[in-house]
Enzyme design. Structure first.
Site, short mmCIF file in Angstrom:
data_model
loop_
_atom_site.label_atom_id
_atom_site.label_comp_id
_atom_site.label_asym_id
_atom_site.label_seq_id
_atom_site.Cartn_x
_atom_site.Cartn_y
_atom_site.Cartn_z
N GLU A 128 0.83 -1.21 0.00
CA GLU A 128 0.00 0.00 0.00
C GLU A 128 0.86 1.25 0.00
O GLU A 128 0.52 2.26 -0.60
CB GLU A 128 -0.92 0.02 1.23
N THR A 180 -4.96 7.25 -5.37
CA THR A 180 -5.12 7.44 -3.92
C THR A 180 -4.16 8.52 -3.41
O THR A 180 -4.54 9.36 -2.58
CB THR A 180 -4.89 6.11 -3.18
N1 HSE Z 1 -8.36 5.18 3.58
C1 HSE Z 1 -7.76 5.28 2.28
C2 HSE Z 1 -8.11 6.63 1.70
C3 HSE Z 1 -8.28 4.18 1.41
O1 HSE Z 1 -9.28 6.99 1.75
O2 HSE Z 1 -7.21 7.33 1.22
C4 HSE Z 1 -7.75 4.18 0.01
O3 HSE Z 1 -8.36 3.10 -0.68
#
Ligand code: HSE
Length: 307
Positions: A128, A180
């Protein structure tokens, strides 16, 4: 050499109000992965369908996760990972997490389950980090544990599985890519106390609603006053989708992870299908291509198919 095939599912991170701390695992879609044990300390990545993902292991979410795992193993072993991506990168339904979590679960299976689930989450968070620039576990934990998970803390890891009533999930994925890392960049770094109070009330309400099978409480708690007002600007049609889906009977919903997918929860399949029809109608009007899914919560997470 030993080889395993797995299905690694999509996930919805945040579940509206729980930014970085709540996530749920979906029954569909799933990536298909084949992982082979090698007698040499190396990691080989094969992307089966062309999504132009990096094949350099350190830059690939599956590869970086496996490299982190190999750092804790003294033996001369490695893995060859073939990834058939059905969860489109940048879709907001946990594409990077599916590769990372799938790789570590498969590798662990080939190693005779040497590691526990918490270790696997720790390794997969390296993946990630490659994808979004930061370690977060709200896609990885539900992908590995199944169901709905609360990530109370990532340093040290503290993951809690939350029981929930039967829920149907409708997802629309407008075909634009939101990275993201970009969707995190635009967030304000400070929040007002009054917003924080409202947000943690909603998180507690949502978790209590899941545990108590209280659909009304779940519905009231699906509200995000911190992240959604900023990120929703990146998603064409967002406000209309949310409003009309609730009018069609959805309990509520919002941005899936960092978007652009939008998800809605419903009590039964008929409502979930009506919600899908609303989404289709709106995106046909906007003339943006999209995919929809009507699915359920997946209680088992990554599934091992065969050896
Ligand atoms: N919690 C993370 C965000 C998840 O919202 O950036 C990304 O899939």
């Amino acid at each position: 050499m030993k080889e395993v095939k797995i299905y690694s599912p999509a996930t919805v991170a945040n579940i509206v109000c729980g930014f970085d701390v709540l996530g749920m695992c979906l029954a569909e879609p799933c990536d298909v992965m084949h992982v082979k044990l090698l007698a040499e300390k190396k990691v080989v990545i094969n992307n089966i369908n062309n999504h132009q993902l990096p094949t350099d292991a350190s830059q690939n979410t599956a590869g970086a996760s496996i490299l982190a795992m190999l750092d804790d193993i003294n033996d001369e072993i490695g893995f060859e990972i073939s990834i058939e991506k059905n969860i489109k990168p940048g879709s907001g339904i946990g594409s990077s997490a599916a590769s990372a979590a799938g790789a570590v679960v498969a590798a662990n299976h080939l190693l005779g389950n040497k590691f526990g689930n918490e270790d696997l989450v720790r390794y997969a968070m390296f993946g990630e980090k490659v994808a979004s620039g930061v370690k977060h576990a709200d896609n990885i934990a539900p992908c590995i544990y199944g169901g709905i998970t609360l990530i109370r803390s990532i340093f040290p890891l503290d993951i809690v599985s939350i029981p929930a009533p039967q829920l149907y999930v409708t997802v629309v994925h407008p075909q634009i890519e939101v990275r993201t890392s970009d969707a995190r960049q635009i967030l304000r770094k400070e929040v007002l106390l009054k917003d924080a109070i409202r947000q943690w009330g909603n998180i507690a309400g949502l978790v209590a609603g899941f545990i108590k099978n209280d659909y009304e409480l779940i519905s009231r708690s699906l509200e995000d006053v911190i992240i959604e007002p900023v990120r929703s600007m990146l998603i064409p049609g967002f406000d209309e989708v949310k409003l009309k889906c609730k009018e069609a009977g959805a309990l509520g919903g919002g941005i899936s992870g960092s978007g652009p997918s939008i998800f809605m929860l419903s009590k039964n399949e008929a409502t979930a299908r009506s919600v899908e029809a609303v989404m289709i109608n709106i995106y046909n009007k906007i003339e943006l291509t999209y995919h929809t899914y009507v699915t359920t919560i997946n209680d088992h997470g990554v599934k091992i198919i065969n050896e």
